[in-house]
Design a protein around this motif. Sequence first.
Motif, PDB file in Angstrom:
ATOM      1  N   ASP A 142      63.221  43.748  61.523  1.00 49.78           N
ATOM      2  CA  ASP A 142      63.089  42.271  61.423  1.00 49.78           C
ATOM      3  C   ASP A 142      64.026  41.917  62.604  1.00 49.78           C
ATOM      4  O   ASP A 142      65.353  41.919  62.530  1.00 49.78           O
ATOM      5  CB  ASP A 142      63.682  42.156  59.837  1.00 49.78           C
ATOM      6  CG  ASP A 142      63.776  40.500  59.792  1.00 49.78           C
ATOM      7  OD1 ASP A 142      63.513  39.645  60.658  1.00 49.78           O
ATOM      8  OD2 ASP A 142      63.955  40.028  58.697  1.00 49.78           O
ATOM      9  N   ASP A 171      64.641  38.970  63.765  1.00 48.14           N
ATOM     10  CA  ASP A 171      65.381  37.771  63.244  1.00 48.14           C
ATOM     11  C   ASP A 171      66.724  38.021  62.830  1.00 48.14           C
ATOM     12  O   ASP A 171      67.637  37.423  62.971  1.00 48.14           O
ATOM     13  CB  ASP A 171      64.559  36.889  62.137  1.00 48.14           C
ATOM     14  CG  ASP A 171      63.325  36.219  62.809  1.00 48.14           C
ATOM     15  OD1 ASP A 171      63.093  35.925  63.936  1.00 48.14           O
ATOM     16  OD2 ASP A 171      62.299  36.221  61.814  1.00 48.14           O
ATOM     17  N   LYS A 196      59.423  38.655  71.303  1.00 46.74           N
ATOM     18  CA  LYS A 196      60.951  38.807  71.128  1.00 46.74           C
ATOM     19  C   LYS A 196      61.541  39.822  72.191  1.00 46.74           C
ATOM     20  O   LYS A 196      62.554  39.777  72.457  1.00 46.74           O
ATOM     21  CB  LYS A 196      61.294  38.724  69.872  1.00 46.74           C
ATOM     22  CG  LYS A 196      61.118  37.490  69.151  1.00 46.74           C
ATOM     23  CD  LYS A 196      61.983  37.558  67.676  1.00 46.74           C
ATOM     24  CE  LYS A 196      61.561  36.182  67.052  1.00 46.74           C
ATOM     25  NZ  LYS A 196      62.000  36.048  65.727  1.00 46.74           N
TER      26      LYS A 196
END
Length: 125
Positions: A43, A45, A81
Amino acid sequence: MIGNKYLQALFSYDDEDTSLNQLLELLKSKDIEFIQSLREPVDLDLCNQAELDYLTKVSALIDYYLQVHAIEVPSWLRDDKLKYDKPYYHSKRISDFMKFKLQYTNPAPFKERNVFFDLNGLERV
């Protein structure tokens, strides 16, 4: 927090070069447990900037080696990202000519992320 126990342990090394060497060992030997651990998405984030920087570098290496070994590359490794806006060169001392050469000769997993390694240095592992 990276979440993947292998990548978290590698990130925790004091020396990034040592960490990358250990990663290359896992990839070159096709360590089954490590490769299977990559199937579980990280993840992104939940990662801080230092972790994202590290994952950007290692995702290029992982993507490259998985392709070389004809192993499916998990989609999370190709997340937007995990890309730099400006080129990153792993070598500490590098000439402008070498930078140009690396941009031209590195395979797609490196170019996609704007991360460049001297592939001759990776061959030894």
